[in-house]
Design a protein around this motif. Structure first.
Motif, PDB file in Angstrom:
ATOM      1  N   ASP A 172       0.813  -1.223   0.000  1.00 33.18           N
ATOM      2  CA  ASP A 172       0.000   0.000   0.000  1.00 33.18           C
ATOM      3  C   ASP A 172       0.847   1.274   0.000  1.00 33.18           C
ATOM      4  O   ASP A 172       0.346   2.348  -0.329  1.00 33.18           O
ATOM      5  N   LEU A 173       2.096   1.143   0.413  1.00 34.67           N
ATOM      6  CA  LEU A 173       2.988   2.307   0.463  1.00 34.67           C
ATOM      7  C   LEU A 173       3.953   2.368  -0.719  1.00 34.67           C
ATOM      8  O   LEU A 173       4.375   3.448  -1.135  1.00 34.67           O
ATOM      9  N   GLU A 174       4.297   1.195  -1.195  1.00 36.10           N
ATOM     10  CA  GLU A 174       5.434   1.092  -2.113  1.00 36.10           C
ATOM     11  C   GLU A 174       5.297   1.978  -3.344  1.00 36.10           C
ATOM     12  O   GLU A 174       6.238   2.699  -3.708  1.00 36.10           O
ATOM     13  N   GLY A 175       4.119   1.939  -3.966  1.00 31.95           N
ATOM     14  CA  GLY A 175       3.937   2.656  -5.227  1.00 31.95           C
ATOM     15  C   GLY A 175       4.188   4.149  -5.090  1.00 31.95           C
ATOM     16  O   GLY A 175       5.018   4.718  -5.801  1.00 31.95           O
ATOM     17  N   PHE A 176       3.480   4.783  -4.150  1.00 33.60           N
ATOM     18  CA  PHE A 176       3.617   6.244  -4.078  1.00 33.60           C
ATOM     19  C   PHE A 176       4.960   6.660  -3.504  1.00 33.60           C
ATOM     20  O   PHE A 176       5.495   7.711  -3.845  1.00 33.60           O
ATOM     21  N   LEU A 177       5.536   5.817  -2.637  1.00 31.20           N
ATOM     22  CA  LEU A 177       6.867   6.163  -2.115  1.00 31.20           C
ATOM     23  C   LEU A 177       7.928   6.079  -3.212  1.00 31.20           C
ATOM     24  O   LEU A 177       8.836   6.910  -3.285  1.00 31.20           O
ATOM     25  N   ARG A 178       7.796   5.102  -4.092  1.00 28.89           N
ATOM     26  CA  ARG A 178       8.762   4.992  -5.187  1.00 28.89           C
ATOM     27  C   ARG A 178       8.626   6.186  -6.134  1.00 28.89           C
ATOM     28  O   ARG A 178       9.624   6.711  -6.628  1.00 28.89           O
TER      29      ARG A 178
END
Ligand SMILES: [Mg+2]
Length: 256
Positions: A172-178
């Motif tokens: 749930d975090l990975e996409g926007f953090l990348r």
């Protein structure tokens, strides 16, 4: 060329042992929940401040004891110097901590040239690291994650996140953090670890620097060991690489 021929003259015999640069977590030991056999206090490998200590299996303990005798064992870890100090394995040579941000000499002193180099990179990355931390906090109202910026000598080094529940929650975090991190940071995801390290700060860069400044390492046999895809760049500086059979690297090879 024999090992003796490869070593500069006049060095003590101990300096002629192969140097083994090794990752720690999930290579030499793992947390109790990942153990495939009962944990044993005599094989405690690293204490955790949250009580989730790490242990060696019987075979890992035997192998580590042998490696300590047969090689000059140099840890190369994402652990901060503080977390590395909680490791029970008696490393007595150089140490590399915080994903390569810190190089410690055998007597525990910070390698100053490297520290100055890292200081500049840390300054350039500070705003980006703070942004990653702040954005994660906005998505963590119910505390599904714990997240922080790893610091050394008061300087921000890298940002990491761990799930407090399922490892898959990190999706749930990975996409926007990348997206937020962009090209300025190197992304790492393995198990319950998600981290972003500034370009230029890496295990490989630190290992390369240590090889460069220490002729007894440069002229000897170099081995390397690690479990994660992000370990491979530093492992490729060695004459031979070793990987645990149950590891991210081994799984990636198995997919070919
Ligand atoms: Mg590892």
């Amino acid at each position: 060329m024999t090992p003796t021929d490869a070593s500069p003259p006049g060095l003590p015999e101990s300096a002629q042992r192969p140097v083994l640069f090794t990752d720690l977590d999930d290579t030499l030991f793992q947390t109790a929940r990942k153990m495939t056999e009962p944990v044993c206090a005599s094989r405690l490998a690293a204490e955790a401040t949250n009580g989730h200590h790490s242990y060696m299996t019987v075979s890992q303990a035997a192998m580590t004891a042998w490696l300590l005798k047969a090689t000059c064992l140099v840890p190369v870890t994402a652990r901060s110097t503080e977390a590395l100090s909680r490791c029970r394995i008696p490393f007595d040579s150089w140490k590399i901590a915080s994903n390569g941000a810190v190089i410690l000499s055998p007597d525990g002193k910070i390698e100053r040239d490297w520290s100055h180099h890292i200081s500049r990179l840390s300054g350039e990355a500070e705003a980006g690291l703070e942004a990653l931390n702040a954005e994660t906090a906005k998505h963590n109202a119910v505390e599904r994650f714990r997240h922080w910026i790893v610091r050394e000598e008061g300087r921000p080094i890298y940002f990491c996140v761990k799930s407090n529940g399922e490892e898959a929650w990190l999706d749930d975090l990975e996409g926007f953090l990348r997206t937020l991190a962009g090209e300025q940071f190197v992304y790492h995801r393995n198990g319950n670890n998600l981290s972003f390290t500034p370009q230029g700060i890496s295990k490989r860069a630190a290992v390369a620097h240590l090889i460069d400044i220490r002729s007894e390492i440069r002229h000897g046999i170099i081995l390397a060991m690690g479990d994660s895809l992000t370990d491979l760049p530093f492992m490729q500086l060695a004459n031979m690489m070793m990987i645990p059979p149950a590891s991210q690297v081994a799984s990636a090879i198995g997919k070919e």
